[in-house]
Design a protein around this motif. Structure first.
Motif, PDB file in Angstrom:
ATOM      1  N   GLN A 164      52.939  52.109  35.015  1.00  0.00           N
ATOM      2  CA  GLN A 164      53.680  52.904  36.001  1.00  0.00           C
ATOM      3  C   GLN A 164      52.915  54.140  36.461  1.00  0.00           C
ATOM      4  OE1 GLN A 164      57.830  53.213  34.334  1.00  0.00           O
ATOM      5  NE2 GLN A 164      58.104  51.807  36.058  1.00  0.00           N
ATOM      6  N   GLY A 165      51.675  54.287  35.994  1.00  0.00           N
ATOM      7  CA  GLY A 165      50.900  55.459  36.389  1.00  0.00           C
ATOM      8  C   GLY A 165      49.541  55.043  36.925  1.00  0.00           C
ATOM      9  N   MET A 166      48.804  56.006  37.472  1.00  0.00           N
ATOM     10  CA  MET A 166      47.449  55.720  37.958  1.00  0.00           C
ATOM     11  C   MET A 166      46.533  56.840  37.476  1.00  0.00           C
ATOM     12  SD  MET A 166      48.034  54.088  41.733  1.00  0.00           S
ATOM     13  CE  MET A 166      48.408  55.607  42.571  1.00  0.00           C
ATOM     14  N   LYS A 167      46.548  57.066  36.144  1.00  0.00           N
ATOM     15  CA  LYS A 167      45.814  58.213  35.618  1.00  0.00           C
ATOM     16  C   LYS A 167      44.522  57.817  34.906  1.00  0.00           C
ATOM     17  CE  LYS A 167      49.823  61.146  35.289  1.00  0.00           C
ATOM     18  NZ  LYS A 167      51.013  61.314  34.499  1.00  0.00           N
ATOM     19  N   LEU A 168      44.149  56.543  34.965  1.00  0.00           N
ATOM     20  CA  LEU A 168      42.916  56.110  34.304  1.00  0.00           C
ATOM     21  C   LEU A 168      41.727  56.352  35.246  1.00  0.00           C
ATOM     22  CD1 LEU A 168      44.254  52.802  32.728  1.00  0.00           C
ATOM     23  CD2 LEU A 168      43.696  54.906  31.534  1.00  0.00           C
ATOM     24  N   PRO A 169      40.501  56.289  34.724  1.00  0.00           N
ATOM     25  CA  PRO A 169      39.349  56.500  35.615  1.00  0.00           C
ATOM     26  C   PRO A 169      39.268  55.439  36.721  1.00  0.00           C
ATOM     27  CG  PRO A 169      38.701  56.724  33.315  1.00  0.00           C
ATOM     28  CD  PRO A 169      40.106  56.221  33.306  1.00  0.00           C
ATOM     29  N   ALA A 170      39.634  54.202  36.434  1.00  0.00           N
ATOM     30  CA  ALA A 170      39.562  53.126  37.440  1.00  0.00           C
ATOM     31  C   ALA A 170      40.554  52.033  37.022  1.00  0.00           C
ATOM     32  CB  ALA A 170      38.148  52.565  37.512  1.00  0.00           C
ATOM     33  N   HIS A 171      40.565  50.932  37.786  1.00  0.00           N
ATOM     34  CA  HIS A 171      41.425  49.801  37.416  1.00  0.00           C
ATOM     35  C   HIS A 171      41.086  49.325  35.999  1.00  0.00           C
ATOM     36  CE1 HIS A 171      41.365  49.616  41.739  1.00  0.00           C
ATOM     37  NE2 HIS A 171      42.289  48.681  41.763  1.00  0.00           N
ATOM     38  N   VAL A 172      42.080  48.916  35.242  1.00  0.00           N
ATOM     39  CA  VAL A 172      41.814  48.236  33.976  1.00  0.00           C
ATOM     40  C   VAL A 172      42.542  46.900  34.008  1.00  0.00           C
ATOM     41  CG1 VAL A 172      42.103  48.265  31.473  1.00  0.00           C
ATOM     42  CG2 VAL A 172      41.465  50.350  32.652  1.00  0.00           C
ATOM     43  N   ARG A 173      41.765  45.824  33.988  1.00  0.00           N
ATOM     44  CA  ARG A 173      42.341  44.473  33.992  1.00  0.00           C
ATOM     45  C   ARG A 173      42.324  43.927  32.564  1.00  0.00           C
ATOM     46  NH1 ARG A 173      44.423  45.622  38.390  1.00  0.00           N
ATOM     47  NH2 ARG A 173      43.406  45.123  40.340  1.00  0.00           N
ATOM     48  N   ILE A 174      43.494  43.616  32.047  1.00  0.00           N
ATOM     49  CA  ILE A 174      43.585  43.043  30.700  1.00  0.00           C
ATOM     50  C   ILE A 174      44.084  41.608  30.848  1.00  0.00           C
ATOM     51  CG2 ILE A 174      44.564  43.312  28.387  1.00  0.00           C
ATOM     52  CD1 ILE A 174      45.005  46.233  28.926  1.00  0.00           C
ATOM     53  N   SER A 175      43.490  40.680  30.103  1.00  0.00           N
ATOM     54  CA  SER A 175      43.851  39.265  30.223  1.00  0.00           C
ATOM     55  C   SER A 175      43.880  38.640  28.844  1.00  0.00           C
ATOM     56  CB  SER A 175      42.827  38.510  31.064  1.00  0.00           C
ATOM     57  OG  SER A 175      42.515  39.232  32.227  1.00  0.00           O
ATOM     58  N   LEU A 176      44.596  37.528  28.742  1.00  0.00           N
ATOM     59  CA  LEU A 176      44.645  36.827  27.456  1.00  0.00           C
ATOM     60  C   LEU A 176      44.479  35.323  27.668  1.00  0.00           C
ATOM     61  CD1 LEU A 176      46.950  37.314  24.434  1.00  0.00           C
ATOM     62  CD2 LEU A 176      46.721  35.045  25.414  1.00  0.00           C
ATOM     63  N   ALA A 177      43.618  34.706  26.871  1.00  0.00           N
ATOM     64  CA  ALA A 177      43.530  33.237  26.829  1.00  0.00           C
ATOM     65  C   ALA A 177      43.740  32.835  25.382  1.00  0.00           C
ATOM     66  CB  ALA A 177      42.183  32.748  27.314  1.00  0.00           C
ATOM     67  N   CYS A 178      44.583  31.834  25.141  1.00  0.00           N
ATOM     68  CA  CYS A 178      44.947  31.565  23.745  1.00  0.00           C
ATOM     69  C   CYS A 178      44.033  30.560  23.058  1.00  0.00           C
ATOM     70  CB  CYS A 178      46.407  31.170  23.639  1.00  0.00           C
ATOM     71  SG  CYS A 178      46.973  30.040  24.886  1.00  0.00           S
ATOM     72  N   CYS A 179      42.982  30.057  23.738  1.00  0.00           N
ATOM     73  CA  CYS A 179      41.930  29.322  23.017  1.00  0.00           C
ATOM     74  C   CYS A 179      40.642  29.444  23.811  1.00  0.00           C
ATOM     75  CB  CYS A 179      42.297  27.860  22.780  1.00  0.00           C
ATOM     76  SG  CYS A 179      41.897  26.756  24.145  1.00  0.00           S
ATOM     77  N   LEU A 180      39.553  28.933  23.242  1.00  0.00           N
ATOM     78  CA  LEU A 180      38.252  29.112  23.894  1.00  0.00           C
ATOM     79  C   LEU A 180      38.088  28.265  25.141  1.00  0.00           C
ATOM     80  CD1 LEU A 180      35.767  29.404  20.925  1.00  0.00           C
ATOM     81  CD2 LEU A 180      36.800  31.193  22.283  1.00  0.00           C
ATOM     82  N   ASN A 181      38.954  27.277  25.350  1.00  0.00           N
ATOM     83  CA  ASN A 181      38.898  26.537  26.622  1.00  0.00           C
ATOM     84  C   ASN A 181      39.168  27.481  27.770  1.00  0.00           C
ATOM     85  OD1 ASN A 181      38.352  24.000  25.610  1.00  0.00           O
ATOM     86  ND2 ASN A 181      40.493  23.680  25.089  1.00  0.00           N
ATOM     87  N   MET A 182      39.899  28.539  27.476  1.00  0.00           N
ATOM     88  CA  MET A 182      40.087  29.670  28.370  1.00  0.00           C
ATOM     89  C   MET A 182      40.546  29.248  29.758  1.00  0.00           C
ATOM     90  SD  MET A 182      37.535  32.754  28.710  1.00  0.00           S
ATOM     91  CE  MET A 182      36.661  33.153  27.243  1.00  0.00           C
ATOM     92  N   CYS A 183      41.662  28.505  29.832  1.00  0.00           N
ATOM     93  CA  CYS A 183      42.142  28.110  31.145  1.00  0.00           C
ATOM     94  C   CYS A 183      42.559  29.344  31.929  1.00  0.00           C
ATOM     95  CB  CYS A 183      43.254  27.088  31.024  1.00  0.00           C
ATOM     96  SG  CYS A 183      44.712  27.706  30.218  1.00  0.00           S
ATOM     97  N   GLY A 184      42.653  30.507  31.270  1.00  0.00           N
ATOM     98  CA  GLY A 184      42.970  31.735  31.992  1.00  0.00           C
ATOM     99  C   GLY A 184      41.735  32.450  32.510  1.00  0.00           C
TER     100      GLY A 184
END
Ligand code: SF4
Ligand code: SF4
Length: 369
Positions: A164-184
């Protein structure tokens, strides 16, 4: 109609996939297609796009989830019907965007969303943490080494202020893939959480011959670690050369009698520093910085702490506009480990044999304390 070689395009059905997206554009988007000039973020989650024609499109972005209940989707549609002529848009990170062609509807929509509890948090724009994309996890897929929605919910609960804020130095993209096939495809995120297995598949002889086509399982293994064997009772089975196994789970995809999920063997690795943006520096892949964290449902405290520590160290130390990977490269990865409180172990040394170009090919080091 029979095919006419003299007139090959006649009655040809060329699009049998989803309906063309243009049909679903709001009128203002259709009218200004290709004419958008620039956009501004008025406050976190609220944007306005300006067109060459003078039109303005107001957007209210709210957090969504990857897996939504029917009731929730109905509520989203009701809001779109009430304020947006029935139009809405999902971003690639599962945010919902309500699009308004009339500025006078903006404040009433914001006020309405605020009365609906925490179901429609406004935010997810600019230099903050937007929604975390993730894969299926335990709820749906067959090879996960960790859950997806559960871990993401635990992390975002902790980082909600940054949504809900924009106080970081830049965009931060966080992602999760639940195995190494990494369909994400999380390998180009500022911070990525990746499920990893550390033990080879178990072989369930009772079911293997009945459930599996053994040649398929053999062919699925990228390292040729599986061979066919005959048991004493005459049944066919497989054996795994553990030295060659890289715990990818491909064989389990082909043969359900070779499961490899294990309470101790499976868990989470954290990789950081990737991005797809061309701004300031070129796009980069992420690097492994924490090789293993255990699965700790339902709130994954070690993973949440690791992500939060990295984010806070970055927020405190990086320069404006500097993405997380750019910051780590400027201060040196040696200092990155120190500032984030992460122990450096041999497991994070990049020894992938095709990684010649990503190896550091210099003797320059940034010595730390
Ligand atoms: Fe399935 Fe792996 Fe995709 Fe997770 S990342 S949903 S386990 S293929
Ligand atoms: Fe081969 Fe992967 Fe199965 Fe190991 S987990 S045996 S590497 S397919």
């Amino acid at each position: 109609m029979p095919y006419d070689p003299e007139n090959p395009m006649k009655d040809r059905i060329t699009d049998i996939g989803p309906a063309h997206y243009e049909q679903f554009f709001p009128e203002i988007v259709k009218k200004n297609y290709g004419k958008w000039d620039y956009h501004e973020i008025l406050e976190p989650g609220i944007m306005v796009h300006h067109s060459e024609t003078g039109d303005e499109l107001y957007t209210v972005r709210v957090g969504g989830t990857r897996i939504m209940s029917v009731e929730h989707i109905r509520e989203v549609c009701d809001i779109a019907d009430k304020y947006c002529n029935g139009h809405l848009r999902f971003t690639t990170r599962n945010n919902i965007e309500f699009l308004l062609d009339d500025k006078s509807k903006l404040q009433p929509l914001i006020d309405d969303l605020k009365t609906r509890g925490n179901r429609f948090p406004i935010g997810g724009t600019g230099a903050g943490v937007t929604n975390i994309v993730h894969t299926q996890g335990w709820i749906h897929c067959h090879t996960p080494a960790t859950d997806a929605s559960g871990v993401v919910k635990s992390i975002l609960d902790e980082l909600f202020d940054h949504f809900q804020g924009m106080k970081l130095p830049a965009h931060v993209r966080i992602s999760l893939a639940c195995c190494l096939n990494m369909c994400g495809a999380v390998h180009a995120s500022d911070i990525a959480i990746v499920g990893i297995h550390r033990k080879p598949p178990m072989i369930d002889d009772e079911y293997l011959e009945k459930l599996c086509e053994i040649p398929l399982a053999l062919a699925a293994c990228p390292t040729a670690a599986i061979k066919q064997v005959k048991r004493e009772d005459g049944s066919r089975s497989v054996e795994i050369n553990i030295e060659r196994c890289m715990f990818c789970g491909n064989c389990f995809t082909m043969c359900p009698a070779m499961p490899l999920a294990d309470p101790e063997g499976s868990g989470i690795a954290i990789v950081v520093g990737g991005k797809i943006s061309n701004r300031i520096t070129k796009p980069q892949f992420s690097k492994v910085v924490i090789p293993f964290l255990p699965n700790e449902p339902p709130r994954w405290p070690s993973t949440v702490k690791a992500v939060k520590d990295i984010l806070e160290a970055y927020a405190k130390d990086a320069r404006k506009y500097e993405r997380l990977g750019d910051w780590a490269q400027r201060i040196g990865w040696e200092r990155f480990y120190e500032k984030c409180g992460i122990p450096f172990t041999e497991h994070v040394i990049d020894d992938y044999r095709f990684a010649y170009l990503s190896w550091r090919q210099t003797t320059q080091f940034k010595w730390t304390d």
